[in-house]
Design a protein around this motif. Structure first.
Motif, short mmCIF file in Angstrom:
data_model
loop_
_atom_site.label_atom_id
_atom_site.label_comp_id
_atom_site.label_asym_id
_atom_site.label_seq_id
_atom_site.Cartn_x
_atom_site.Cartn_y
_atom_site.Cartn_z
N GLU A 1 42.72 36.74 45.62
CA GLU A 1 42.28 37.64 44.57
C GLU A 1 40.77 37.81 44.64
O GLU A 1 40.05 36.89 45.00
CB GLU A 1 42.67 37.09 43.19
CG GLU A 1 44.15 37.11 42.95
CD GLU A 1 44.51 36.73 41.52
OE1 GLU A 1 43.68 36.96 40.62
OE2 GLU A 1 45.61 36.22 41.33
N LYS A 2 40.33 39.02 44.28
CA LYS A 2 38.90 39.30 44.25
C LYS A 2 38.28 38.63 43.03
O LYS A 2 38.91 38.50 42.00
CB LYS A 2 38.66 40.80 44.11
CG LYS A 2 38.73 41.59 45.35
CD LYS A 2 38.34 43.03 45.00
CE LYS A 2 38.15 43.88 46.21
NZ LYS A 2 37.80 45.27 45.84
N TYR B 1 35.67 38.78 39.90
CA TYR B 1 35.27 39.90 39.04
C TYR B 1 33.99 40.55 39.55
O TYR B 1 33.82 41.75 39.48
CB TYR B 1 35.08 39.44 37.59
CG TYR B 1 36.36 39.06 36.89
CD1 TYR B 1 37.58 39.64 37.24
CD2 TYR B 1 36.38 38.12 35.88
CE1 TYR B 1 38.75 39.30 36.60
CE2 TYR B 1 37.55 37.78 35.22
CZ TYR B 1 38.74 38.37 35.59
OH TYR B 1 39.90 38.04 34.95
N GLU C 1 42.20 45.30 35.38
CA GLU C 1 42.37 43.86 35.16
C GLU C 1 42.32 43.54 33.66
O GLU C 1 43.13 42.75 33.16
CB GLU C 1 41.29 43.08 35.91
CG GLU C 1 41.30 41.59 35.67
CD GLU C 1 42.44 40.85 36.34
OE1 GLU C 1 42.56 39.63 36.10
OE2 GLU C 1 43.22 41.46 37.09
N MET D 1 34.72 43.29 42.08
CA MET D 1 35.59 44.41 41.70
C MET D 1 34.80 45.65 41.32
O MET D 1 33.68 45.55 40.83
CB MET D 1 36.47 44.01 40.51
CG MET D 1 37.52 42.99 40.84
SD MET D 1 38.55 42.71 39.37
CE MET D 1 39.70 41.51 40.01
N THR D 2 35.43 46.80 41.53
CA THR D 2 34.84 48.06 41.08
C THR D 2 35.09 48.21 39.59
O THR D 2 35.88 47.46 39.00
CB THR D 2 35.49 49.25 41.81
OG1 THR D 2 36.87 49.32 41.42
CG2 THR D 2 35.37 49.14 43.32
N GLU E 1 38.76 48.76 38.96
CA GLU E 1 39.54 47.53 39.12
C GLU E 1 39.35 46.60 37.93
O GLU E 1 40.30 45.98 37.46
CB GLU E 1 39.12 46.80 40.42
CG GLU E 1 39.58 47.49 41.68
CD GLU E 1 38.99 46.86 42.94
OE1 GLU E 1 39.73 46.78 43.94
OE2 GLU E 1 37.82 46.44 42.93
#
Length: 105
Positions: free
Chosen positions: A4-5, A7, A18, A10-11, A14
């Motif tokens: 998982e990316k 935070y 989330e 993230m864009t 995204e």
């Protein structure tokens, strides 16, 4: 385990997805009486929201109200990423960190 990316990676889209997902999971956990799970998911949403804000909008030395804690205020000493370090006015005087998403003018 799924990679998982973070935070921070993230864009904006995204992060918003989330937040929506975690908020829905928190709502379900609350309905099922899973208090601990609800608290964890609620905190995840707060953290994701912090990454949608610009830390430059929060200034050291200024005082902010604390979201969800009416009547309590937080004075920022310094910022580190999306965390504001400082202390609660009228509190113990002990330094603590709050995500900037919990602070409001």
């Amino acid at each position: 385990m799924v990679n998982e990316k973070r935070y921070s990676q993230m864009t904006e889209a995204e992060l918003k997805a989330e937040i929506a997902k975690v908020t829905e999971e928190a709502r379900k956990a609350e309905q099922l009486g899973m208090v601990n799970q609800f608290a964890v998911l609620e905190r995840k949403a707060v953290m994701a929201k912090a990454y949608l804000l610009d830390p430059a909008d929060f200034k050291p030395g200024e005082i902010y109200a604390i979201e969800g804690d009416p009547g309590n205020y937080f004075k920022i000493n310094y910022l580190n990423g999306v965390f504001a370090w400082g202390y609660r006015l009228g509190g113990s005087g002990k330094e603590e960190a709050l995500p900037i998403s919990l602070l409001k003018k």
